[in-house]
Design a protein around this motif. Structure first.
Motif, PDB file in Angstrom:
ATOM      1  N   ARG A 173       1.211   5.394   0.404  1.00 26.28           N
ATOM      2  CA  ARG A 173       0.326   6.893   0.847  1.00 26.28           C
ATOM      3  C   ARG A 173       1.253   8.246   0.651  1.00 26.28           C
ATOM      4  N   VAL A 199      -5.628  11.222   1.994  1.00 28.89           N
ATOM      5  CA  VAL A 199      -5.267  10.191   2.637  1.00 28.89           C
ATOM      6  C   VAL A 199      -6.640  10.016   1.681  1.00 28.89           C
ATOM      7  N   ASP A 259      -6.510   5.380   7.034  1.00 32.94           N
ATOM      8  CA  ASP A 259      -5.960   3.822   5.837  1.00 32.94           C
ATOM      9  C   ASP A 259      -6.395   3.139   5.294  1.00 32.94           C
ATOM     10  N   GLU A 303       0.785  -1.423   0.437  1.00 31.16           N
ATOM     11  CA  GLU A 303       0.153   0.131  -0.571  1.00 31.16           C
ATOM     12  C   GLU A 303       0.960   1.208   0.141  1.00 31.16           C
TER      13      GLU A 303
END
Length: 402
Positions: A116, A261, A160, A114
């Motif tokens: 970010r 995010v 998240d 992942e």
């Protein structure tokens, strides 16, 4: 949660793109950092480079850190062995000062991480994925004359837990020729936009906040600011609509929800990496003008509601986040209907904007390009009698929930 409380908090979910821009941006260090599972990736030389909104990392050093075997970089096309499989990365290598660089997101996602961006600490975070089903979210499809439009209902602030997104989002975006958004949130720190925000959001006539709201409301603002470690008059130069959204934003950030995010910025960053055009259905000026044109009474009412429900902001955003991850259409419709409590608010925040956006989407569908558009706007814009879905259906289109 009552309708009154929901209405007081909806601007947080729909307009957080503005919240992050309420104050002039602080310049970040030129070179970003990269973390892998919480550990900073060390580069002996050739540090990562920020270029056009994309973080580029030296190919060989990063591959070694992620246990990726490089096979070939012929003509810039990167072939590598990842988890035992040979793959070709979606972005070409770029040579800078004799060193091959590649977007870190492309490498990270290909390796199963992942990815970010944390704007606060100027770093890219790669985290090993835990096998889980991505949030369902809100996604519709409309087709006409060889054109396809995917409609994505966004939450502008997220955490998240929203990621990885449901595969349907990634599959639709992979084929997109254009990304459409309300405003390009990656431009929030541009000097012209910062100047516009200050011009509209602050008093230019020598008056201050306390000259425009009741003494009781002003006292409540000061008390909340003091409790949060700020001076009671810290927001005196700003208008009530800025104070309202700023306070709600601070509370939601405390709970871990941030624009950095959000669903919008996630896809804007991916569009930059894929080098596909980002088109704006609105503009910073139109959104700021909408807030600035709220009547004096509505501005104070919204501010008072946020002050009264301040300690419940994070709980309310939790509920909206849960709604989004479940893709709960019934809950989204209920949320949208709560705008009806105030006609001025509903008309400005939804009705007028929905019509403009639906007309633009109609134009994409009638275009001669035979292109695919991936449109990401706040989720509350889609449902209800004046929502984008109904407006498109009224124009004769079939809108399919995905």
């Amino acid at each position: 949660m009552t309708r009154k409380k929901k209405t007081a908090l909806l601007s947080v979910a729909l307009s957080a793109a503005m919240l992050a821009s309420a104050f002039p941006a602080i310049a970040a260090p030129s070179n970003p950092n990269v973390e892998v599972n919480g550990k900073k990736l060390e580069f002996a030389s050739n540090a990562p480079i920020a270029q056009d909104g994309t973080t580029l990392v030296p190919l060989e050093t990063t591959f070694k850190a992620l246990n990726i075997s490089l096979k070939d970089t012929k003509n810039g096309t990167i072939t590598a062995v990842i988890n035992g499989k040979q793959v070709t990365l979606q972005a070409k290598a770029k040579t800078i000062d004799g060193v091959s660089y590649v977007p870190v997101r492309v490498i990270g996602e290909a390796a199963g991480y992942e990815v970010r961006w944390d704007a606060t600490f100027n770093r890219v975070e790669l985290t090993s994925k835990i096998v889980k089903e991505g949030g369902k979210g809100f996604l519709w499809e409309v087709k006409n004359g060889g054109n396809t439009v995917y409609l994505v209902g966004s939450m502008h602030i997220a955490d998240d837990s929203f990621y990885p997104l449901h595969p349907s989002f990634e599959e639709a975006f992979a084929e997109a020729d254009y990304l459409g958004v309300e405003v390009d949130v990656s431009k929030a720190a541009d000097p012209d936009i910062q100047k516009l925000i200050l011009q509209m959001g602050t008093y230019q006539d020598g008056t201050t906040l306390k000259d425009h709201i009741s003494a009781d409301t002003y006292k409540q603002v000061g008390e909340i600011l003091t409790k949060n470690g700020l001076k009671a008059d810290a927001l005196d130069t700003f208008k009530p609509w800025v104070v309202e959204t700023t306070l709600a934003s601070l509370k939601s950030m405390e709970a871990g929800y941030e624009g950095s995010v959000g669903i919008d910025l996630y896809f804007v960053q991916k569009a930059m990496e894929r080098k596909i055009p980002v088109i704006e259905l609105e503009s910073y000026e139109s959104q700021l003008t909408m807030f600035n044109d709220f009547s004096k009474e509505l501005q104070e009412t919204n501010l008072k509601n946020t002050l009264t429900n301040f300690e419940m902001v994070d709980d309310s955003v939790d509920q909206m986040a849960d709604m989004w991850k479940k893709g709960d259409d019934a809950a989204l419709l209920e949320l949208t209907k709560s705008f009806s409590q105030n006609e001025e608010y509903r008309k400005a925040m939804l009705d007028d904007r929905n019509k403009v956006m639906a007309d633009k989407i109609d134009g994409y569908l009638k275009g001669t390009e035979k292109a695919e558009y991936f449109i990401v706007v706040g989720a509350a814009h889609y449902l209800g009698d004046t929502g984008i879905v109904k407006l498109l259906q009224d124009k004769g289109y079939t809108v399919t929930r995905k």
